[in-house]
Design an enzyme around this catalytic site. Structure first.
Site, PDB file in Angstrom:
ATOM      1  N   ASP A   1      26.360  61.517  25.265  1.00 41.51           N
ATOM      2  CA  ASP A   1      26.789  62.798  25.826  1.00 41.51           C
ATOM      3  C   ASP A   1      28.310  62.917  25.834  1.00 41.51           C
ATOM      4  O   ASP A   1      28.921  63.264  26.858  1.00 41.51           O
ATOM      5  CB  ASP A   1      26.250  62.969  27.256  1.00 41.51           C
ATOM      6  CG  ASP A   1      24.792  62.573  27.388  1.00 41.51           C
ATOM      7  OD1 ASP A   1      24.007  62.895  26.471  1.00 41.51           O
ATOM      8  OD2 ASP A   1      24.430  61.945  28.403  1.00 41.51           O
TER       9      ASP A   1
ATOM     10  N   GLU B   1      19.139  71.851  25.699  1.00 40.00           N
ATOM     11  CA  GLU B   1      20.084  71.256  26.643  1.00 40.00           C
ATOM     12  C   GLU B   1      21.420  71.026  25.955  1.00 40.00           C
ATOM     13  O   GLU B   1      21.610  71.352  24.794  1.00 40.00           O
ATOM     14  CB  GLU B   1      19.531  69.927  27.189  1.00 40.00           C
ATOM     15  CG  GLU B   1      19.369  68.844  26.131  1.00 40.00           C
ATOM     16  CD  GLU B   1      18.798  67.544  26.660  1.00 40.00           C
ATOM     17  OE1 GLU B   1      18.237  67.541  27.772  1.00 40.00           O
ATOM     18  OE2 GLU B   1      18.899  66.517  25.950  1.00 40.00           O
TER      19      GLU B   1
END
Length: 330
Positions: free
Chosen positions: A23, A206
């Protein structure tokens, strides 16, 4: 925009740039430094590192600026921090949970949180960071992966959240903000999992990221399970349109970035954007694995590595991300 990759090429960077950092988020500040943050494998703290070059981030010493609480809503599974500089102050968005257990919908129990630092040096001390608590939305449900961007002097918040009335794990929402930790408007859903490439194993949208180029805003996001099926989709909208009008956003029907099986690059996604050292070349930042045989839950496999690569722009003004570049650290 065309030809940018001639100035900075994929071979200018070692990949993976930073190992075991999923991420990833990289922000180039006006002080000339690149600031990097990402999920750490233990999911227990937030760290920042900085360097004058992207390559330098690989060797920069990380500084822990926040640690999870011993108990309560910010005590477990600290995910996907992003660092932003808004009106002269630093802000970090992240997701956290009170427990590692699933809720009644079979989901993790994350909510979104915000911390702030008004010191010019965000790495100076943990004590410089204050907590604003949860960034609340009208739905009290699994939510994560917040990002923000400014458009026409308005601050917008984009995130992923579970709507119990909609099949799947998460959809992507947008709202205008009253301040960096408070929504001003009602959330608007921009996309939900619907195509086959968004619904492999898990129905997921997402990890949104926004870039403004060629008279449009482009919003990339990640879809499907976090294994080799993970890939990136994209929405776009005219820069003069109402960003809170979902009908004005156009969704690509196919992935814009996905696994390259020929070069063992699997599950690229959860991207962010930055710019190269030349100040012109756009850079895609993302995580990726180089194998598919994952033991146990993919979430707890630490080998999602941070990668960076330049990308170009098509004649129609849309980004051309190409394919994930092969590992070249050997």
């Amino acid at each position: 925009m065309k030809g940018q990759v001639d100035m900075t090429t994929a071979t200018d960077y070692i990949n993976p740039l930073i190992v075991q950092r999923a991420d990833p988020f990289i922000y180039k500040h006006t002080d000339g430094y690149y600031y990097f943050t990402a999920s750490v494998p233990a999911y227990n703290l937030i760290e920042i590192r900085r360097a004058k070059t992207l390559a330098g981030l690989a060797h920069a010493a990380p500084r822990t600026i926040w640690r999870k609480h011993d108990s309560g809503p910010m005590s477990q599974l600290i995910w996907a921090p992003e660092i932003h500089y808004i009106d002269g102050k630093w802000f970090i968005y992240f997701a956290a949970a009170e427990t590692t257990a699933f809720d009644k919908n079979g989901m993790f129990q994350h909510r979104m949180f915000c911390i702030e630092c008004d010191n010019a040096d965000p790495m100076r001390s943990e004590d410089d960071w204050i907590e604003h608590g949860q960034v609340k939305t009208p739905m009290d449900s699994f939510s994560l992966d917040a990002t923000c961007f400014k458009a026409n002097d308005k601050l917008y918040y984009v995130w992923a959240q579970k709507d119990p009335a909609i099949k799947g794990n998460s959809n992507i929402y947008i709202a205008e903000m009253a301040n960096p930790w408070t929504l001003k408007t009602k959330p608007v859903m921009l996309t939900k999992p619907e195509f086959d490439w968004e619904t492999k194993i898990f129905w997921v949208n997402e990890g949104p990221a926004v870039i403004h180029r060629n008279g449009r805003y482009f919003l990339t996001y990640s879809a499907s399970a976090t294994d080799e099926n993970y890939c990136m989709g994209m929405l776009s909208i005219d820069e003069n349109a109402d960003l809170l009008d979902a009908s004005q956003w156009h969704k690509a029907e196919k992935p814009v970035f996905q696994s390259d099986l020929d070069h063992d690059q699997f599950g690229p996604g959860h991207n962010s954007f930055t710019v190269a050292e030349d100040g012109q070349t756009d850079i895609l930042v993302y995580h990726c694995r180089d194998y598919t045989e994952i033991k146990g839950d993919p979430l707890y496999d630490p080998n999602r590595h941070t990668k960076v690569q330049p990308f170009t722009w098509n004649d129609d003004g849309t980004p051309n991300f190409g394919k994930p570049v092969p590992y070249n650290y050997d």
